[in-house]
Design a protein around this motif. Structure first.
Motif, PDB file in Angstrom:
ATOM      1  N   ASN A 181       0.904  -1.123   0.044  1.00 27.52           N
ATOM      2  CA  ASN A 181       0.035  -0.001  -0.039  1.00 27.52           C
ATOM      3  C   ASN A 181       1.014   1.263  -0.018  1.00 27.52           C
ATOM      4  OD1 ASN A 181      -2.274  -1.398   0.077  1.00 27.52           O
ATOM      5  ND2 ASN A 181      -2.270  -1.510   2.227  1.00 27.52           N
ATOM      6  N   ILE A 182       0.515   2.434  -0.785  1.00 26.82           N
ATOM      7  CA  ILE A 182       1.326   3.457  -0.610  1.00 26.82           C
ATOM      8  C   ILE A 182       0.534   4.486  -0.032  1.00 26.82           C
ATOM      9  CG2 ILE A 182       2.014   5.204  -2.472  1.00 26.82           C
ATOM     10  CD1 ILE A 182       2.306   3.499  -4.548  1.00 26.82           C
ATOM     11  N   GLN A 183       1.071   5.421   0.839  1.00 29.63           N
ATOM     12  CA  GLN A 183       0.230   6.194   1.610  1.00 29.63           C
ATOM     13  C   GLN A 183      -0.279   7.281   0.671  1.00 29.63           C
ATOM     14  OE1 GLN A 183       0.214   6.951   4.862  1.00 29.63           O
ATOM     15  NE2 GLN A 183      -0.765   8.935   4.662  1.00 29.63           N
ATOM     16  N   SER A 184      -1.469   7.494   0.920  1.00 30.59           N
ATOM     17  CA  SER A 184      -2.169   8.602   0.173  1.00 30.59           C
ATOM     18  C   SER A 184      -1.757  10.028   0.296  1.00 30.59           C
ATOM     19  CB  SER A 184      -3.859   8.719   0.424  1.00 30.59           C
ATOM     20  OG  SER A 184      -3.622   8.885   1.782  1.00 30.59           O
ATOM     21  N   LEU A 185      -1.781  10.748  -0.578  1.00 31.79           N
ATOM     22  CA  LEU A 185      -1.278  12.232  -0.697  1.00 31.79           C
ATOM     23  C   LEU A 185      -1.956  13.095   0.429  1.00 31.79           C
ATOM     24  CD1 LEU A 185      -1.406  13.257  -4.429  1.00 31.79           C
ATOM     25  CD2 LEU A 185       0.833  12.318  -3.015  1.00 31.79           C
ATOM     26  N   THR A 186      -1.167  13.936   1.244  1.00 27.75           N
ATOM     27  CA  THR A 186      -1.659  14.894   2.215  1.00 27.75           C
ATOM     28  C   THR A 186      -2.174  16.041   1.530  1.00 27.75           C
ATOM     29  OG1 THR A 186      -0.237  13.676   3.860  1.00 27.75           O
ATOM     30  CG2 THR A 186      -0.982  15.779   4.326  1.00 27.75           C
ATOM     31  N   ARG A 187      -3.155  16.554   1.490  1.00 29.95           N
ATOM     32  CA  ARG A 187      -3.454  17.914   1.256  1.00 29.95           C
ATOM     33  C   ARG A 187      -3.974  18.820   1.888  1.00 29.95           C
ATOM     34  NH1 ARG A 187      -4.735  16.361  -4.705  1.00 29.95           N
ATOM     35  NH2 ARG A 187      -4.900  14.085  -4.866  1.00 29.95           N
ATOM     36  N   ARG A 188      -3.803  20.037   1.545  1.00 26.19           N
ATOM     37  CA  ARG A 188      -4.072  21.370   2.455  1.00 26.19           C
ATOM     38  C   ARG A 188      -5.246  21.317   2.916  1.00 26.19           C
ATOM     39  NH1 ARG A 188      -2.062  27.357   1.504  1.00 26.19           N
ATOM     40  NH2 ARG A 188      -0.104  26.307   1.681  1.00 26.19           N
ATOM     41  N   THR A 189      -6.403  20.874   2.113  1.00 29.89           N
ATOM     42  CA  THR A 189      -7.677  21.003   2.492  1.00 29.89           C
ATOM     43  C   THR A 189      -7.994  19.926   4.041  1.00 29.89           C
ATOM     44  OG1 THR A 189      -8.143  19.476   0.794  1.00 29.89           O
ATOM     45  CG2 THR A 189      -8.814  21.812   0.379  1.00 29.89           C
ATOM     46  N   LEU A 190      -7.450  18.939   3.698  1.00 25.26           N
ATOM     47  CA  LEU A 190      -7.490  17.939   4.650  1.00 25.26           C
ATOM     48  C   LEU A 190      -6.871  18.465   6.061  1.00 25.26           C
ATOM     49  CD1 LEU A 190      -8.876  15.287   5.909  1.00 25.26           C
ATOM     50  CD2 LEU A 190      -6.830  14.158   4.929  1.00 25.26           C
ATOM     51  N   SER A 191      -5.499  18.719   5.849  1.00 28.82           N
ATOM     52  CA  SER A 191      -4.758  19.221   6.864  1.00 28.82           C
ATOM     53  C   SER A 191      -5.267  20.213   7.629  1.00 28.82           C
ATOM     54  CB  SER A 191      -3.330  19.743   6.352  1.00 28.82           C
ATOM     55  OG  SER A 191      -2.879  18.590   5.509  1.00 28.82           O
ATOM     56  N   PHE A 192      -5.994  21.300   7.169  1.00 29.53           N
ATOM     57  CA  PHE A 192      -6.809  22.406   7.656  1.00 29.53           C
ATOM     58  C   PHE A 192      -7.531  21.841   8.863  1.00 29.53           C
ATOM     59  CE2 PHE A 192      -5.684  25.767   4.512  1.00 29.53           C
ATOM     60  CZ  PHE A 192      -5.530  26.836   5.292  1.00 29.53           C
ATOM     61  N   SER A 193      -8.455  20.992   8.489  1.00 28.19           N
ATOM     62  CA  SER A 193      -9.466  20.509   9.589  1.00 28.19           C
ATOM     63  C   SER A 193      -8.804  19.584  10.548  1.00 28.19           C
ATOM     64  CB  SER A 193     -10.544  19.591   8.774  1.00 28.19           C
ATOM     65  OG  SER A 193      -9.830  18.668   8.284  1.00 28.19           O
ATOM     66  N   VAL A 194      -7.792  18.834  10.115  1.00 26.63           N
ATOM     67  CA  VAL A 194      -6.974  18.108  11.349  1.00 26.63           C
ATOM     68  C   VAL A 194      -6.444  18.975  12.204  1.00 26.63           C
ATOM     69  CG1 VAL A 194      -5.450  16.270  11.720  1.00 26.63           C
ATOM     70  CG2 VAL A 194      -7.032  16.098   9.530  1.00 26.63           C
ATOM     71  N   ILE A 195      -5.515  19.798  11.701  1.00 23.30           N
ATOM     72  CA  ILE A 195      -4.745  20.799  12.620  1.00 23.30           C
ATOM     73  C   ILE A 195      -5.764  21.726  13.338  1.00 23.30           C
ATOM     74  CG2 ILE A 195      -3.198  22.670  12.462  1.00 23.30           C
ATOM     75  CD1 ILE A 195      -1.816  21.340   9.964  1.00 23.30           C
ATOM     76  N   GLU A 196      -6.736  22.157  12.910  1.00 26.77           N
ATOM     77  CA  GLU A 196      -7.735  22.985  13.483  1.00 26.77           C
ATOM     78  C   GLU A 196      -8.213  22.178  14.936  1.00 26.77           C
ATOM     79  OE1 GLU A 196     -11.343  26.126  12.598  1.00 26.77           O
ATOM     80  OE2 GLU A 196     -11.197  24.075  11.503  1.00 26.77           O
ATOM     81  N   THR A 197      -8.448  20.956  14.723  1.00 28.04           N
ATOM     82  CA  THR A 197      -9.097  20.164  15.918  1.00 28.04           C
ATOM     83  C   THR A 197      -7.917  19.717  16.734  1.00 28.04           C
ATOM     84  OG1 THR A 197     -10.753  19.061  14.248  1.00 28.04           O
ATOM     85  CG2 THR A 197     -10.162  18.048  16.348  1.00 28.04           C
ATOM     86  N   LEU A 198      -6.805  19.346  16.274  1.00 33.55           N
ATOM     87  CA  LEU A 198      -5.788  19.274  17.035  1.00 33.55           C
ATOM     88  C   LEU A 198      -5.152  20.346  18.055  1.00 33.55           C
ATOM     89  CD1 LEU A 198      -3.459  17.047  15.197  1.00 33.55           C
ATOM     90  CD2 LEU A 198      -4.943  16.437  17.167  1.00 33.55           C
ATOM     91  N   ALA A 199      -5.203  21.685  17.031  1.00 32.80           N
ATOM     92  CA  ALA A 199      -4.715  22.851  17.857  1.00 32.80           C
ATOM     93  C   ALA A 199      -5.587  23.388  19.228  1.00 32.80           C
ATOM     94  CB  ALA A 199      -4.479  23.983  16.949  1.00 32.80           C
ATOM     95  N   ALA A 200      -6.997  23.203  18.814  1.00 31.93           N
ATOM     96  CA  ALA A 200      -7.830  23.586  19.816  1.00 31.93           C
ATOM     97  C   ALA A 200      -7.917  22.620  20.989  1.00 31.93           C
ATOM     98  CB  ALA A 200      -9.150  23.813  19.090  1.00 31.93           C
ATOM     99  N   ASP A 201      -7.441  21.502  20.951  1.00 31.80           N
ATOM    100  CA  ASP A 201      -7.486  20.530  21.996  1.00 31.80           C
ATOM    101  C   ASP A 201      -6.627  20.609  23.028  1.00 31.80           C
ATOM    102  OD1 ASP A 201      -7.815  18.548  23.708  1.00 31.80           O
ATOM    103  OD2 ASP A 201      -7.389  16.925  22.043  1.00 31.80           O
ATOM    104  N   ASP A 202      -6.554  21.421  24.188  1.00 29.92           N
ATOM    105  CA  ASP A 202      -5.775  21.602  25.015  1.00 29.92           C
ATOM    106  C   ASP A 202      -5.441  20.663  26.120  1.00 29.92           C
ATOM    107  OD1 ASP A 202      -7.836  22.239  26.431  1.00 29.92           O
ATOM    108  OD2 ASP A 202      -7.279  24.249  27.052  1.00 29.92           O
ATOM    109  N   SER A 203      -5.998  19.308  25.986  1.00 24.73           N
ATOM    110  CA  SER A 203      -5.924  18.197  26.886  1.00 24.73           C
ATOM    111  C   SER A 203      -4.334  17.968  26.975  1.00 24.73           C
ATOM    112  CB  SER A 203      -6.948  17.211  26.575  1.00 24.73           C
ATOM    113  OG  SER A 203      -6.454  16.680  25.311  1.00 24.73           O
ATOM    114  N   PRO A 204      -3.907  17.251  28.284  1.00 26.15           N
ATOM    115  CA  PRO A 204      -2.557  17.035  28.487  1.00 26.15           C
ATOM    116  C   PRO A 204      -2.289  15.716  27.719  1.00 26.15           C
ATOM    117  CG  PRO A 204      -3.846  17.194  30.538  1.00 26.15           C
ATOM    118  CD  PRO A 204      -4.707  17.343  29.541  1.00 26.15           C
ATOM    119  N   GLU A 205      -3.283  14.776  27.214  1.00 24.27           N
ATOM    120  CA  GLU A 205      -3.118  13.816  26.107  1.00 24.27           C
ATOM    121  C   GLU A 205      -2.449  14.059  24.537  1.00 24.27           C
ATOM    122  OE1 GLU A 205      -5.933  14.128  28.036  1.00 24.27           O
ATOM    123  OE2 GLU A 205      -5.356  12.827  29.749  1.00 24.27           O
TER     124      GLU A 205
END
Length: 399
Positions: free
Chosen positions: A6-30
């Motif tokens: 299997n080849i790793q699928s391409l990482t695109r900016r549009t998907l990265s926006f939503s993932v990073i927005e979610t992670l950046a807003a999560d201030d939990s210690p985990e």
């Protein structure tokens, strides 16, 4: 253990926006995404979206800067005798990142930042006998235009032999101005047929970054963006960092077009033999220009506009297209083409302003449309610039 095909699928900016927005807003210690990180951002670009946050591990980031500096030193860009004025924007990663990398390469750095006036920057170049200038293209053009307006005895005291530019592709008209203003070994640069159309060559270390050049998908082709092209052919640049172990960057579609080449023989002769096997040349042509934008009932292809704006007799150093709704006229769209011209006065072949305006209107096929305007600006600060890297966004859609 059986190896997966299997080849790793391409990482695109549009998907990265939503993932990073979610992670950046999560201030939990985990959430380790937010921990011990170096922060940088990239602008929303054509979509004029919210800037995207890039977080890298702090320790990894320091090692990456050191390796960048080692590469810069290895290919001979920086020498211990170089005094460098850095006019990158303060913050948004550029000023500190380039400062660190060039210091690791052995240079002596003066951090001016993006807010230093052209007058003070010029005085600094003269006072400290700086021979090296680095900054984003827009700021370099702003400074060079100021220097070109100075008396010959003052101008002759600015002796720049090296320029390192970032953030935007360098247009041929801009390259010509920099070579003209800074009378130095820069003028010894000889362009070949491949780099004469706004392409730029970059040497990278294959141990630090894996680069793929893939076919581009388009509305006129059913080919997916996952087929490699032959060496030397252009395509979409896909990047994988081999240094980022935390928050990895794997098969990221950069949005730029380029081609891969072996290291030229001339470069090989100037680099330590033990490094040569690991170095490659990446030729970058800038953003993918297959897209178009619509205005009224017409579609305008960016690559066509780009070629037209590069017409030599136009003398255009920088340009920007503003799309919006006409003020006071409901439902009517307006387009404003802002143009900064070469004001050095040394080119007799440059068209007069009224002829330029007429030519641009003719090229856009809107000769009599009152909602299409050509505006000649006097300074780069007259353009609308991004809030992150303070770049001049080529097309700004306010609709």
């Amino acid at each position: 253990m059986k190896r997966s095909n299997n080849i790793q699928s391409l990482t695109r900016r549009t998907l990265s926006f939503s993932v990073i927005e979610t992670l950046a807003a999560d201030d939990s210690p985990e959430n380790t995404f937010r921990q011990s990180s170096y922060t940088s951002v990239t602008g929303g670009g054509w979509s004029r979206g919210v800037p995207m946050l890039f977080l890298t591990d702090s320790a990894e980031n320091r090692r990456q800067r050191e390796s960048i500096g080692a590469l810069i030193e290895a290919v001979g860009i920086v020498r211990p005798t170089d005094w460098i004025l850095n006019i990158h924007v303060s913050g948004y990663f550029s000023l500190d990142l380039l400062t660190d990398a060039l210091e690791y390469a052995g240079g002596t750095i003066l951090c001016a930042g993006g807010d230093m006036s052209a007058e003070l920057a010029t005085k600094t170049l003269r006072q400290y006998r700086c021979n090296f200038l680095t900054g984003p293209v827009t700021e370099l053009i702003k400074l060079s235009r100021h220097i070109s307006s100075l008396p010959p005895d003052i101008r002759s005291q600015v002796r720049i032999t090296k320029i390192l530019y970032t953030s935007e592709s360098l247009l041929q008209s801009q390259r010509g101005l920099l070579m003209e203003i800074f009378n130095s070994p820069l003028t010894d640069h000889v362009e070949d047929a491949d780099t004469a159309h706004d392409g730029a060559d970059f040497i990278y270390d294959t141990r630090a970054m894996h680069v793929e050049i893939l076919t581009r998908s388009s509305s006129e082709s059913n080919s997916p963006l996952n087929q490699p092209v032959a060496v030397g052919n252009s395509g979409a640049i896909v990047l994988t960092s081999l240094q980022r172990l935390r928050n990895p960057l794997v098969r990221y579609n950069s949005g730029d077009i380029g081609s891969l080449h072996l290291l030229p023989a001339k470069a090989q002769s100037q680099i330590a033999p033990e490094r040569v096997p690991y170095l490659r040349l990446l030729r970058i042509y800038g953003r993918d220009k297959q897209f178009s934008f619509n205005w009224g009932s017409n579609y305008f292809h960016y690559d066509t506009i780009h070629k037209m704006m590069q017409t030599e007799e136009f003398g255009i150093l920088q340009r920007q297209i503003l799309l919006s709704w006409e003020q006071g006229v409901q439902g009517v769209e307006s387009m404003e083409v802002c143009i900064l011209r070469d004001s050095s006065g040394t080119k007799d072949s440059v068209l007069p302003e009224d002829e330029l305006v007429a030519q641009v209107k003719f090229s856009f096929l809107v000769i009599t449309n009152p909602y299409f305007r050509v505006v000649i600006v006097n300074d780069v600060n007259d353009f609308e610039r991004s809030g992150t890297g303070r770049k001049v966004t080529r097309v700004v859609d306010r609709r």
